[in-house]
Design an enzyme around this catalytic site. Structure first.
Site, PDB file in Angstrom:
ATOM      1  N   ARG A 122       2.074  -8.688   4.737  1.00 41.66           N
ATOM      2  CA  ARG A 122       1.305  -8.359   3.747  1.00 41.66           C
ATOM      3  C   ARG A 122       1.782  -7.512   2.509  1.00 41.66           C
ATOM      4  O   ARG A 122       2.476  -6.396   2.590  1.00 41.66           O
ATOM      5  CB  ARG A 122       0.370  -7.065   4.040  1.00 41.66           C
ATOM      6  CG  ARG A 122      -0.573  -6.749   3.018  1.00 41.66           C
ATOM      7  CD  ARG A 122      -1.976  -5.680   3.535  1.00 41.66           C
ATOM      8  NE  ARG A 122      -2.558  -5.315   2.868  1.00 41.66           N
ATOM      9  CZ  ARG A 122      -4.051  -5.161   2.838  1.00 41.66           C
ATOM     10  NH1 ARG A 122      -4.352  -5.591   3.846  1.00 41.66           N
ATOM     11  NH2 ARG A 122      -4.726  -4.644   1.761  1.00 41.66           N
TER      12      ARG A 122
ATOM     13  N   GLU B  73       0.692  -1.250   0.232  1.00 41.97           N
ATOM     14  CA  GLU B  73      -0.056   0.062   0.223  1.00 41.97           C
ATOM     15  C   GLU B  73       0.614   1.035  -0.144  1.00 41.97           C
ATOM     16  O   GLU B  73       0.529   2.382  -0.036  1.00 41.97           O
ATOM     17  CB  GLU B  73      -0.602   0.336   1.081  1.00 41.97           C
ATOM     18  CG  GLU B  73      -2.419  -0.049   0.781  1.00 41.97           C
ATOM     19  CD  GLU B  73      -2.862  -1.880   1.049  1.00 41.97           C
ATOM     20  OE1 GLU B  73      -2.257  -2.376   1.146  1.00 41.97           O
ATOM     21  OE2 GLU B  73      -3.609  -1.968   0.641  1.00 41.97           O
TER      22      GLU B  73
ATOM     23  N   TYR C 151       3.586   1.925   2.328  1.00 42.52           N
ATOM     24  CA  TYR C 151       4.264   2.306   2.953  1.00 42.52           C
ATOM     25  C   TYR C 151       5.607   2.252   3.729  1.00 42.52           C
ATOM     26  O   TYR C 151       6.444   2.000   2.114  1.00 42.52           O
ATOM     27  CB  TYR C 151       2.922   1.896   4.766  1.00 42.52           C
ATOM     28  CG  TYR C 151       1.822   2.150   4.656  1.00 42.52           C
ATOM     29  CD1 TYR C 151       1.520   3.939   5.112  1.00 42.52           C
ATOM     30  CD2 TYR C 151       0.655   1.030   4.555  1.00 42.52           C
ATOM     31  CE1 TYR C 151      -0.030   3.826   5.098  1.00 42.52           C
ATOM     32  CE2 TYR C 151      -0.693   1.488   4.831  1.00 42.52           C
ATOM     33  CZ  TYR C 151      -0.706   2.606   5.274  1.00 42.52           C
ATOM     34  OH  TYR C 151      -2.219   3.047   5.774  1.00 42.52           O
TER      35      TYR C 151
ATOM     36  N   GLN D 278     -18.635   5.364   2.624  1.00 44.94           N
ATOM     37  CA  GLN D 278     -18.695   6.509   3.361  1.00 44.94           C
ATOM     38  C   GLN D 278     -18.958   6.868   4.961  1.00 44.94           C
ATOM     39  O   GLN D 278     -18.362   7.377   5.526  1.00 44.94           O
ATOM     40  CB  GLN D 278     -20.005   6.225   3.206  1.00 44.94           C
ATOM     41  CG  GLN D 278     -20.238   6.981   1.771  1.00 44.94           C
ATOM     42  CD  GLN D 278     -21.524   7.645   1.429  1.00 44.94           C
ATOM     43  OE1 GLN D 278     -22.174   6.240   0.985  1.00 44.94           O
ATOM     44  NE2 GLN D 278     -22.756   8.261   2.007  1.00 44.94           N
TER      45      GLN D 278
ATOM     46  N   HIS E 267      -1.513   4.083  -2.175  1.00 46.60           N
ATOM     47  CA  HIS E 267      -2.836   5.145  -1.471  1.00 46.60           C
ATOM     48  C   HIS E 267      -2.938   5.983  -2.232  1.00 46.60           C
ATOM     49  O   HIS E 267      -3.693   6.675  -2.805  1.00 46.60           O
ATOM     50  CB  HIS E 267      -2.301   5.384   0.197  1.00 46.60           C
ATOM     51  CG  HIS E 267      -2.613   4.318   1.245  1.00 46.60           C
ATOM     52  ND1 HIS E 267      -4.334   3.044   0.629  1.00 46.60           N
ATOM     53  CD2 HIS E 267      -2.500   3.732   2.836  1.00 46.60           C
ATOM     54  CE1 HIS E 267      -3.945   2.911   1.624  1.00 46.60           C
ATOM     55  NE2 HIS E 267      -2.746   2.950   2.911  1.00 46.60           N
TER      56      HIS E 267
HETATM   57  P1  NAP Z   1     -26.821  17.337  -2.817  1.00 50.18           P
HETATM   58  O1  NAP Z   1     -26.174  17.125  -2.462  1.00 50.18           O
HETATM   59  O2  NAP Z   1     -27.610  18.731  -2.268  1.00 50.18           O
HETATM   60  O3  NAP Z   1     -27.105  18.449  -4.059  1.00 50.18           O
HETATM   61  C1  NAP Z   1     -27.823  19.003  -4.612  1.00 50.18           C
HETATM   62  C2  NAP Z   1     -27.637  19.831  -5.512  1.00 50.18           C
HETATM   63  O4  NAP Z   1     -28.935  20.515  -6.336  1.00 50.18           O
HETATM   64  C3  NAP Z   1     -26.481  20.926  -5.075  1.00 50.18           C
HETATM   65  O5  NAP Z   1     -25.358  20.261  -5.670  1.00 50.18           O
HETATM   66  C4  NAP Z   1     -27.322  22.372  -5.223  1.00 50.18           C
HETATM   67  O6  NAP Z   1     -26.398  23.061  -6.104  1.00 50.18           O
HETATM   68  C5  NAP Z   1     -28.127  22.585  -6.577  1.00 50.18           C
HETATM   69  N1  NAP Z   1     -29.486  22.684  -5.875  1.00 50.18           N
HETATM   70  C6  NAP Z   1     -29.633  23.005  -4.710  1.00 50.18           C
HETATM   71  N2  NAP Z   1     -31.572  24.105  -5.043  1.00 50.18           N
HETATM   72  C7  NAP Z   1     -31.020  23.924  -6.286  1.00 50.18           C
HETATM   73  C8  NAP Z   1     -32.210  24.650  -6.493  1.00 50.18           C
HETATM   74  N3  NAP Z   1     -33.362  25.682  -6.358  1.00 50.18           N
HETATM   75  N4  NAP Z   1     -32.209  25.197  -8.248  1.00 50.18           N
HETATM   76  C9  NAP Z   1     -30.530  24.548  -9.081  1.00 50.18           C
HETATM   77  N5  NAP Z   1     -29.890  23.880  -8.314  1.00 50.18           N
HETATM   78  C10 NAP Z   1     -30.241  23.531  -6.906  1.00 50.18           C
HETATM   79  O7  NAP Z   1     -28.216  16.764  -2.940  1.00 50.18           O
HETATM   80  P2  NAP Z   1     -28.276  15.159  -3.780  1.00 50.18           P
HETATM   81  O8  NAP Z   1     -27.072  14.895  -4.917  1.00 50.18           O
HETATM   82  O9  NAP Z   1     -30.037  14.818  -4.205  1.00 50.18           O
HETATM   83  O10 NAP Z   1     -28.013  14.528  -2.846  1.00 50.18           O
HETATM   84  C11 NAP Z   1     -28.179  13.894  -1.837  1.00 50.18           C
HETATM   85  C12 NAP Z   1     -27.330  13.519  -0.294  1.00 50.18           C
HETATM   86  O11 NAP Z   1     -27.354  12.394  -0.498  1.00 50.18           O
HETATM   87  C13 NAP Z   1     -26.311  14.490  -0.453  1.00 50.18           C
HETATM   88  O12 NAP Z   1     -26.225  14.643   0.963  1.00 50.18           O
HETATM   89  C14 NAP Z   1     -25.560  13.522  -0.992  1.00 50.18           C
HETATM   90  O13 NAP Z   1     -24.131  14.033  -0.317  1.00 50.18           O
HETATM   91  C15 NAP Z   1     -25.817  12.111  -0.584  1.00 50.18           C
HETATM   92  N6  NAP Z   1     -24.942  11.668  -1.700  1.00 50.18           N
HETATM   93  C16 NAP Z   1     -23.648  11.138  -1.748  1.00 50.18           C
HETATM   94  C17 NAP Z   1     -23.328  10.270  -2.537  1.00 50.18           C
HETATM   95  C18 NAP Z   1     -21.698   9.492  -2.591  1.00 50.18           C
HETATM   96  O14 NAP Z   1     -20.912   9.484  -2.871  1.00 50.18           O
HETATM   97  N7  NAP Z   1     -21.551   9.832  -1.599  1.00 50.18           N
HETATM   98  C19 NAP Z   1     -24.092   9.601  -3.712  1.00 50.18           C
HETATM   99  C20 NAP Z   1     -25.919  10.141  -3.625  1.00 50.18           C
HETATM  100  C21 NAP Z   1     -26.037  10.837  -2.699  1.00 50.18           C
HETATM  101  P3  NAP Z   1     -26.071  24.156  -6.994  1.00 50.18           P
HETATM  102  O15 NAP Z   1     -27.415  25.187  -5.570  1.00 50.18           O
HETATM  103  O16 NAP Z   1     -24.431  24.657  -6.549  1.00 50.18           O
HETATM  104  O17 NAP Z   1     -26.163  23.925  -8.050  1.00 50.18           O
HETATM  105 FE1  SF4 Z   2     -17.246   0.981   4.640  1.00 52.98          FE
HETATM  106 FE2  SF4 Z   2     -19.742  -0.463   5.870  1.00 52.98          FE
HETATM  107 FE3  SF4 Z   2     -19.303   1.646   3.186  1.00 52.98          FE
HETATM  108 FE4  SF4 Z   2     -18.678  -1.514   4.085  1.00 52.98          FE
HETATM  109  S1  SF4 Z   2     -20.284  -0.836   3.776  1.00 52.98           S
HETATM  110  S2  SF4 Z   2     -17.723   0.212   2.760  1.00 52.98           S
HETATM  111  S3  SF4 Z   2     -17.893  -1.217   5.765  1.00 52.98           S
HETATM  112  S4  SF4 Z   2     -18.647   1.810   5.305  1.00 52.98           S
END
Ligand code: NAP
Ligand code: SF4
Length: 670
Positions: free
Chosen positions: A216, A166, A168, A341, A254
């Site tokens: 490892r 990895e 290290y 996550q 990494h």
């Molecule tokens: P979000 O992350 O809050 O994104 C919504 C986007 O819409 C914002 O980036 C915003 O950007 C835009 N927006 C908000 N109000 C708006 C408006 N009135 N008009 C136009 N654009 C607007 O929400 P989401 O994409 O629906 O995701 C929901 C949650 O799930 C979030 O917490 C996200 O992090 C999570 N999620 C995470 C992953 C991951 O890969 N970890 C994947 C899917 C979802 P602007 O205002 O700059 O345009």
């Molecule tokens: Fe990590 Fe749990 Fe997501 Fe698996 S399911 S990658 S252990 S947070």
């Protein structure tokens, strides 16, 4: 009937006999830096031991101060630390498993100012510059590894794993990329292998023959200046000859720009690299990375890819993975969905690791299993991530639970997320279905419960997990037939044309861009390796070749209003890979956009001070969500106080992580 017969066949490994082939691999938890960390670690590991892992490997402990990954990371460098380790080893032994300490010297990855390396070449993922160890210091470091192993033996460990992959310190000695030394530890491969081989020999000399030594090694470096397949096999043979009992395998440094464990990596994608090592040595070899079901683990063993499987994150997701497999209850395994996550992303934010699908992980002492003092009649409204987590936990706590779902099936937003290439939430839903079927939770799907019915039923507690609805922003033309919501697209209800603009570059906007730009409907291992520039035969510098260009079947543009770089909300350990993947597929992401109107021509925007027309067939809206919780006010008017969880409580930044955690916590608070 015996389930997974090869997986549950004992294995002789050096001086020990493992009761099965399932090893809980090393996973940094950060518990060592938490208050009461050793007690919590003991409970965490003991639960995994009771859950059937034959052998547990701890997170990495440094042999000295310079090797600490960060200032408050764990080291085993003094006898005054033995007592805290004995808490862990005693608990694991009492629960029926073996345990090894992983010895990890971070080298140039250390996030403190005393970092050292084979040479003074900084890593691209660490702004600090390492100081090159002198020849005498290298020899001293070898002795410290051995001393650390001797202390591990005193602390009751059954062996040690020497972390040599990895990227290290040990990797940094082995690869030309990071080793430009002029002494006997630099230059030829033989010289660069001297450091790990001396560590193995010195360790064996200190701990004796009846103590397990795992190493490892990097099966694939995935960085320029790394080893190729032939050099990797030379390393494996040399480690065996030096006295290693078991070879564990690591994939990628990494700093590699290839994802190695995240959800976009197909399951067991690295099997060929492991199989190569197995063919070169006669000691047991362990397969790692993206092995998350017993079926797959059994297949790898039967195909001769490896003798053992190492599961790290899958044991965060389900402590009883091995036991459930052995008892033929694989459908009840809470499968790791490789999202990173709550495990790796939490570590990046200096938080104790946990798990999205199992928020109790690493918090076992704070949320002990057992029944609540008083059993209650509980209604949970909504069977999405928050409601499912709450209902099942409340049932386990002894409550009598009714779970209402307006749709015909459970899952809520998880049903949409599971459509994104690589996202394994179908497994999470299978797990919840199996748990519900074996529980006495009354599941009422297709049942939109109202305030009157809830009031009549006289529940002791009502939990609203009624979720979210997609937000439709106030843009002229938002009701034009060109406009689709993300939920309509991900569910398959609507299919966009060839030219698409996506409004909103949050997590779901990026997910949707991946979904719409994916050419194969889910990449297999060969396509994945080709797209990321990995030679399946491991040849080339670090196993890398030129990446194959990917063509998106659609012309897509992803838009956001904020002027900041897009993708900020994505996970630390996955966001870079998603951005790289979209860039490779030619999906531009525009920041600082102002939406003017949507009409027959397409989407009219202001961008960089200019009016522009995006001539698209469809505009897909991913502009966040609004809570659905009108029942709360209706119940309040009847004098019933309902608890809100998940998106129903707060729609901003709601995701499965927060939803499941809130659901579990509320069930404990009932
Ligand atoms: P979000 O992350 O809050 O994104 C919504 C986007 O819409 C914002 O980036 C915003 O950007 C835009 N927006 C908000 N109000 C708006 C408006 N009135 N008009 C136009 N654009 C607007 O929400 P989401 O994409 O629906 O995701 C929901 C949650 O799930 C979030 O917490 C996200 O992090 C999570 N999620 C995470 C992953 C991951 O890969 N970890 C994947 C899917 C979802 P602007 O205002 O700059 O345009
Ligand atoms: Fe990590 Fe749990 Fe997501 Fe698996 S399911 S990658 S252990 S947070």
């Amino acid at each position: 009937m015996r389930f997974y017969p090869r997986l549950f066949q004992p294995l002789r490994a050096g001086p020990l006999t493992l009761k099965n082939r399932i090893v809980m691999g090393s996973m940094h938890t950060r518990l060592e830096a938490a208050p009461d960390g050793s007690t919590r670690a003991a409970a965490f590991y003991a639960e995994r031991a009771r859950g059937g892992a034959a052998l547990i490997i701890t997170g990495g402990y440094s042999p000295d101060a310079a090797g600490l990954l960060e200032a408050d990371a764990g080291a085993l460098d003094h006898p005054d630390k033995l007592a805290e380790h004995r808490l862990v080893t005693d608990a694991v032994h009492a629960a029926g498993s073996l345990i090894c300490l992983q010895i990890l010297h971070a080298g140039r990855y250390a996030k403190h100012d005393g970092l050292v390396g084979a040479s003074d070449i900084p890593s691209p993922i660490n702004r600090r510059k390492p100081r090159a160890l002198s020849t005498a210091e290298v020899q001293q470091t070898v002795e410290r590894y051995a001393a650390c192993a001797a202390l591990a033996r005193e602390a009751g460990y059954d062996g040690v794993e020497i972390m040599g992959s990895e990227g290290y310190l040990i990797s940094q000695f082995i690869a030309l990329r990071t080793n430009q030394r002029g002494d006997q530890y630099g230059g030829t491969l033989e010289n660069r292998l001297r450091f790990p081989l001396e560590i193995v020999r010195a360790t064996r000399a200190r701990v004796g023959a009846d103590f397990l030594i795992l190493f490892r090694m990097s099966a694939l470096d995935l960085v320029e200046g790394g080893l190729n397949a032939e050099e990797t096999l030379q390393q494996a043979r040399a480690l065996e000859a030096a006295g290693v009992d078991v070879l564990d395998t690591g994939i990628g440094w990494h700093e590699a720009r290839v994802p190695t464990i995240a959800y976009m990596v197909p399951r067991a994608a690295w099997r060929d690299a492991t199989a190569r090592i197995k063919s070169a040595v006669s000691i047991p070899v362990m397969a790692t990375n993206r092995i998350n079901t017993p079926e797959l683990a059994e297949e790898l063993l039967l195909q001769g890819v490896a003798d053992l499987v190492s599961l790290a994150r899958p044991f965060l997701a389900d402590a009883a993975f091995a036991l459930k497999a052995e008892q033929g209850r694989a459908d009840a395994i809470n499968t790791c969905v490789a999202c990173n996550q709550a495990c790796l992303d939490f570590l990046f934010r200096n938080k104790v690791a946990s798990c999205l699908v199992n928020p109790r992980a690493c918090h076992e002492t704070l949320y002990p299993s057992g029944k609540a003092a008083r059993a209650k009649r509980v209604a949970v409204v909504g069977a999405g991530a928050a409601g499912l987590s709450c209902a099942i936990t409340a049932f386990e706590r002894g409550h009598s639970v009714t779970l209402y779902e307006a749709q015909g099936d459970i899952g809520g937003q998880l049903n949409l997320a599971r459509q994104v290439p690589g996202k394994e939430f179908a497994e999470t839903l299978r797990y919840f279905r199996a748990r519900l079927a074996k529980s006495s939770v009354q599941l009422k799907t297709g049942h939109r419960v109202g305030a009157d019915e809830l009031a009549r039923s006289g529940y002791d507690a009502v939990v609203l997990a009624s979720g979210v609805r997609a937000r439709l922003p106030d843009i002229p033309g938002i009701d034009h037939p060109k406009v689709m919501r993300y939920d309509e697209v991900l569910s398959g209800a609507k299919v966009p044309g060839r030219r698409v603009a996506i409004i909103g570059a949050g997590g779901i906007g990026f997910d949707l861009a991946e979904f719409l730009s994916e050419a194969h409907g889910g990449a297999g291992t060969a396509e994945f390796l080709a797209a990321w520039g990995v030679d399946p035969r491991g040849m080339g510098d670090g196993g890398l070749v030129a990446p194959k260009q990917e063509a998106s079947p659609r012309a897509i543009v992803l838009l956001q209003r904020k002027p900041t770089p897009p993708g900020k909300s994505l996970g630390a350990t996955t966001g870079w890979a998603i951005r790289m993947e979209l860039a490779r597929r030619g999906v531009p992401v525009l920041s600082g956009v102002s939406y003017q109107r949507i009409d027959e021509q397409g989407l009219h925007i202001l961008h960089e001070g200019q009016a522009k027309l995006l001539e698209v067939d469809h505009v897909v809206v991913c502009a966040g969500q609004e809570p659905v919780n009108a029942l709360r006010a209706e119940l309040a008017a009847m004098g019933i106080e309902a608890a809100l969880i998940g998106g129903a409580e707060r729609a901003e930044e709601i995701d499965a992580l927060r939803a499941m955690e809130q659901g579990m916590k509320l069930a404990y608070a009932l």
